[in-house]
Design a protein around this motif. Sequence first.
Motif, PDB file in Angstrom:
ATOM      1  N   GLY A 189      -3.696  -8.149 -28.722  1.00  0.00           N
ATOM      2  CA  GLY A 189      -2.647  -9.050 -29.187  1.00  0.00           C
ATOM      3  C   GLY A 189      -1.252  -8.473 -29.044  1.00  0.00           C
ATOM      4  O   GLY A 189      -0.407  -8.618 -29.926  1.00  0.00           O
ATOM      5  N   THR A 190      -1.017  -7.807 -27.920  1.00  0.00           N
ATOM      6  CA  THR A 190       0.271  -7.166 -27.694  1.00  0.00           C
ATOM      7  C   THR A 190       0.701  -7.386 -26.246  1.00  0.00           C
ATOM      8  O   THR A 190       0.004  -8.055 -25.484  1.00  0.00           O
ATOM      9  CB  THR A 190       0.178  -5.654 -28.043  1.00  0.00           C
ATOM     10  OG1 THR A 190       1.479  -5.091 -28.015  1.00  0.00           O
ATOM     11  CG2 THR A 190      -0.725  -4.890 -27.113  1.00  0.00           C
ATOM     12  N   SER A 191       1.819  -6.810 -25.849  1.00  0.00           N
ATOM     13  CA  SER A 191       2.282  -6.940 -24.464  1.00  0.00           C
ATOM     14  C   SER A 191       1.575  -5.915 -23.577  1.00  0.00           C
ATOM     15  O   SER A 191       1.023  -4.918 -24.061  1.00  0.00           O
ATOM     16  CB  SER A 191       3.795  -6.706 -24.393  1.00  0.00           C
ATOM     17  OG  SER A 191       4.088  -5.344 -24.661  1.00  0.00           O
TER      18      SER A 191
ATOM     19  N   MET B 173       3.117  -2.526 -23.996  1.00  0.00           N
ATOM     20  CA  MET B 173       2.655  -1.827 -25.195  1.00  0.00           C
ATOM     21  C   MET B 173       1.253  -1.265 -24.975  1.00  0.00           C
ATOM     22  O   MET B 173       0.955  -0.139 -25.408  1.00  0.00           O
ATOM     23  CB  MET B 173       2.675  -2.790 -26.387  1.00  0.00           C
ATOM     24  CG  MET B 173       2.865  -2.146 -27.721  1.00  0.00           C
ATOM     25  SD  MET B 173       4.346  -1.132 -27.812  1.00  0.00           S
ATOM     26  CE  MET B 173       3.660   0.220 -28.711  1.00  0.00           C
ATOM     27  N   ALA B 174       0.407  -2.001 -24.284  1.00  0.00           N
ATOM     28  CA  ALA B 174      -0.942  -1.503 -23.973  1.00  0.00           C
ATOM     29  C   ALA B 174      -0.841  -0.221 -23.147  1.00  0.00           C
ATOM     30  O   ALA B 174      -1.575   0.749 -23.393  1.00  0.00           O
ATOM     31  CB  ALA B 174      -1.751  -2.569 -23.233  1.00  0.00           C
ATOM     32  N   LYS B 175       0.063  -0.201 -22.183  1.00  0.00           N
ATOM     33  CA  LYS B 175       0.279   1.003 -21.366  1.00  0.00           C
ATOM     34  C   LYS B 175       0.745   2.165 -22.240  1.00  0.00           C
ATOM     35  O   LYS B 175       0.312   3.301 -22.054  1.00  0.00           O
ATOM     36  CB  LYS B 175       1.302   0.732 -20.269  1.00  0.00           C
ATOM     37  CG  LYS B 175       0.799  -0.168 -19.168  1.00  0.00           C
ATOM     38  CD  LYS B 175       1.900  -0.437 -18.156  1.00  0.00           C
ATOM     39  CE  LYS B 175       1.463  -1.428 -17.121  1.00  0.00           C
ATOM     40  NZ  LYS B 175       2.526  -1.731 -16.148  1.00  0.00           N
ATOM     41  N   LYS B 176       1.629   1.868 -23.192  1.00  0.00           N
ATOM     42  CA  LYS B 176       2.119   2.925 -24.097  1.00  0.00           C
ATOM     43  C   LYS B 176       0.977   3.490 -24.949  1.00  0.00           C
ATOM     44  O   LYS B 176       0.914   4.688 -25.190  1.00  0.00           O
ATOM     45  CB  LYS B 176       3.242   2.404 -24.985  1.00  0.00           C
ATOM     46  CG  LYS B 176       4.546   2.207 -24.256  1.00  0.00           C
ATOM     47  CD  LYS B 176       5.628   1.763 -25.216  1.00  0.00           C
ATOM     48  CE  LYS B 176       6.838   1.229 -24.521  1.00  0.00           C
ATOM     49  NZ  LYS B 176       7.675   2.142 -23.845  1.00  0.00           N
TER      50      LYS B 176
ATOM     51  N   ALA C  17     -14.187   1.082 -20.815  1.00  0.00           N
ATOM     52  CA  ALA C  17     -15.096   0.027 -20.363  1.00  0.00           C
ATOM     53  C   ALA C  17     -14.605  -0.622 -19.069  1.00  0.00           C
ATOM     54  O   ALA C  17     -15.189  -1.587 -18.597  1.00  0.00           O
ATOM     55  CB  ALA C  17     -15.237  -1.024 -21.461  1.00  0.00           C
ATOM     56  N   GLY C  18     -13.502  -0.088 -18.504  1.00  0.00           N
ATOM     57  CA  GLY C  18     -12.971  -0.596 -17.248  1.00  0.00           C
ATOM     58  C   GLY C  18     -12.027  -1.777 -17.397  1.00  0.00           C
ATOM     59  O   GLY C  18     -11.723  -2.465 -16.430  1.00  0.00           O
ATOM     60  N   THR C  19     -11.544  -1.999 -18.599  1.00  0.00           N
ATOM     61  CA  THR C  19     -10.649  -3.120 -18.871  1.00  0.00           C
ATOM     62  C   THR C  19      -9.242  -2.812 -18.351  1.00  0.00           C
ATOM     63  O   THR C  19      -8.679  -1.777 -18.691  1.00  0.00           O
ATOM     64  CB  THR C  19     -10.588  -3.386 -20.392  1.00  0.00           C
ATOM     65  OG1 THR C  19     -11.920  -3.475 -20.897  1.00  0.00           O
ATOM     66  CG2 THR C  19      -9.830  -4.656 -20.695  1.00  0.00           C
ATOM     67  N   PRO C  20      -8.676  -3.699 -17.525  1.00  0.00           N
ATOM     68  CA  PRO C  20      -7.302  -3.466 -17.041  1.00  0.00           C
ATOM     69  C   PRO C  20      -6.274  -3.650 -18.159  1.00  0.00           C
ATOM     70  O   PRO C  20      -6.548  -4.292 -19.183  1.00  0.00           O
ATOM     71  CB  PRO C  20      -7.116  -4.525 -15.947  1.00  0.00           C
ATOM     72  CG  PRO C  20      -8.177  -5.533 -16.165  1.00  0.00           C
ATOM     73  CD  PRO C  20      -9.275  -4.892 -16.960  1.00  0.00           C
ATOM     74  N   ASN C  21      -5.092  -3.094 -17.955  1.00  0.00           N
ATOM     75  CA  ASN C  21      -4.046  -3.124 -18.977  1.00  0.00           C
ATOM     76  C   ASN C  21      -3.724  -4.536 -19.467  1.00  0.00           C
ATOM     77  O   ASN C  21      -3.499  -4.745 -20.658  1.00  0.00           O
ATOM     78  CB  ASN C  21      -2.762  -2.462 -18.462  1.00  0.00           C
ATOM     79  CG  ASN C  21      -2.910  -0.966 -18.333  1.00  0.00           C
ATOM     80  OD1 ASN C  21      -3.726  -0.354 -18.995  1.00  0.00           O
ATOM     81  ND2 ASN C  21      -2.113  -0.378 -17.459  1.00  0.00           N
ATOM     82  N   GLY C  22      -3.689  -5.501 -18.571  1.00  0.00           N
ATOM     83  CA  GLY C  22      -3.381  -6.872 -18.965  1.00  0.00           C
ATOM     84  C   GLY C  22      -4.393  -7.423 -19.957  1.00  0.00           C
ATOM     85  O   GLY C  22      -4.037  -8.069 -20.940  1.00  0.00           O
ATOM     86  N   GLU C  23      -5.658  -7.142 -19.711  1.00  0.00           N
ATOM     87  CA  GLU C  23      -6.720  -7.604 -20.617  1.00  0.00           C
ATOM     88  C   GLU C  23      -6.707  -6.805 -21.922  1.00  0.00           C
ATOM     89  O   GLU C  23      -6.972  -7.358 -22.991  1.00  0.00           O
ATOM     90  CB  GLU C  23      -8.084  -7.496 -19.939  1.00  0.00           C
ATOM     91  CG  GLU C  23      -9.248  -7.949 -20.793  1.00  0.00           C
ATOM     92  CD  GLU C  23      -9.202  -9.429 -21.166  1.00  0.00           C
ATOM     93  OE1 GLU C  23      -9.825  -9.789 -22.186  1.00  0.00           O
ATOM     94  OE2 GLU C  23      -8.546 -10.218 -20.455  1.00  0.00           O
ATOM     95  N   ILE C  24      -6.403  -5.508 -21.841  1.00  0.00           N
ATOM     96  CA  ILE C  24      -6.262  -4.700 -23.063  1.00  0.00           C
ATOM     97  C   ILE C  24      -5.188  -5.326 -23.945  1.00  0.00           C
ATOM     98  O   ILE C  24      -5.377  -5.473 -25.148  1.00  0.00           O
ATOM     99  CB  ILE C  24      -5.922  -3.232 -22.724  1.00  0.00           C
ATOM    100  CG1 ILE C  24      -7.129  -2.546 -22.066  1.00  0.00           C
ATOM    101  CG2 ILE C  24      -5.496  -2.461 -23.985  1.00  0.00           C
ATOM    102  CD1 ILE C  24      -6.838  -1.167 -21.504  1.00  0.00           C
TER     103      ILE C  24
ATOM    104  N   ALA D 128      -7.294   0.993 -27.457  1.00  0.00           N
ATOM    105  CA  ALA D 128      -6.912   0.782 -26.060  1.00  0.00           C
ATOM    106  C   ALA D 128      -7.711   1.695 -25.147  1.00  0.00           C
ATOM    107  O   ALA D 128      -8.173   1.276 -24.075  1.00  0.00           O
ATOM    108  CB  ALA D 128      -5.415   1.028 -25.878  1.00  0.00           C
ATOM    109  N   LEU D 129      -7.909   2.935 -25.558  1.00  0.00           N
ATOM    110  CA  LEU D 129      -8.670   3.879 -24.745  1.00  0.00           C
ATOM    111  C   LEU D 129     -10.132   3.452 -24.639  1.00  0.00           C
ATOM    112  O   LEU D 129     -10.745   3.571 -23.576  1.00  0.00           O
ATOM    113  CB  LEU D 129      -8.560   5.291 -25.342  1.00  0.00           C
ATOM    114  CG  LEU D 129      -9.082   6.422 -24.469  1.00  0.00           C
ATOM    115  CD1 LEU D 129      -8.361   6.463 -23.130  1.00  0.00           C
ATOM    116  CD2 LEU D 129      -8.930   7.742 -25.192  1.00  0.00           C
ATOM    117  N   ALA D 130     -10.710   2.938 -25.712  1.00  0.00           N
ATOM    118  CA  ALA D 130     -12.092   2.443 -25.665  1.00  0.00           C
ATOM    119  C   ALA D 130     -12.211   1.280 -24.681  1.00  0.00           C
ATOM    120  O   ALA D 130     -13.174   1.202 -23.908  1.00  0.00           O
ATOM    121  CB  ALA D 130     -12.554   2.023 -27.060  1.00  0.00           C
ATOM    122  N   LEU D 131     -11.229   0.402 -24.684  1.00  0.00           N
ATOM    123  CA  LEU D 131     -11.238  -0.708 -23.734  1.00  0.00           C
ATOM    124  C   LEU D 131     -11.059  -0.197 -22.302  1.00  0.00           C
ATOM    125  O   LEU D 131     -11.721  -0.676 -21.377  1.00  0.00           O
ATOM    126  CB  LEU D 131     -10.152  -1.723 -24.094  1.00  0.00           C
ATOM    127  CG  LEU D 131     -10.420  -2.529 -25.364  1.00  0.00           C
ATOM    128  CD1 LEU D 131      -9.159  -3.264 -25.816  1.00  0.00           C
ATOM    129  CD2 LEU D 131     -11.562  -3.504 -25.147  1.00  0.00           C
TER     130      LEU D 131
END
Length: 86
Positions: free
Chosen positions: A28-30, A33-36, A16-23, A10-13
């Motif tokens: 393959g999670t909510s 969960m990406a925020k967590k 690269a400037g990837t927003p939480n929704g795209e992460i 998640a941190l690598a994404l």
Amino acid sequence: MRQSHRAVQALALAAAGTPNGEIAVRLGTSEDMAKKFIQRACRALGAANRVQAVVLALVRGVLVLDAGGVGRGPTSLRDARRVVSS
């Protein structure tokens, strides 16, 4: 251990400037969960926010820059905690 690996992904994404929704989609999670995952990475690195976490991860070798952008370094988030405390 799996969660630590996911936090690094998640941190690598995020690096690269990837927003939480795209992460969330890529992992393959909510979105929650990406925020967590990002929060866990911040906590492990002693960072106040995701930008600081990315910088610290790059400086400490948790993430590495390569020709294609940002990738995961040779260490896990658990190893990053050891680097932080040394």
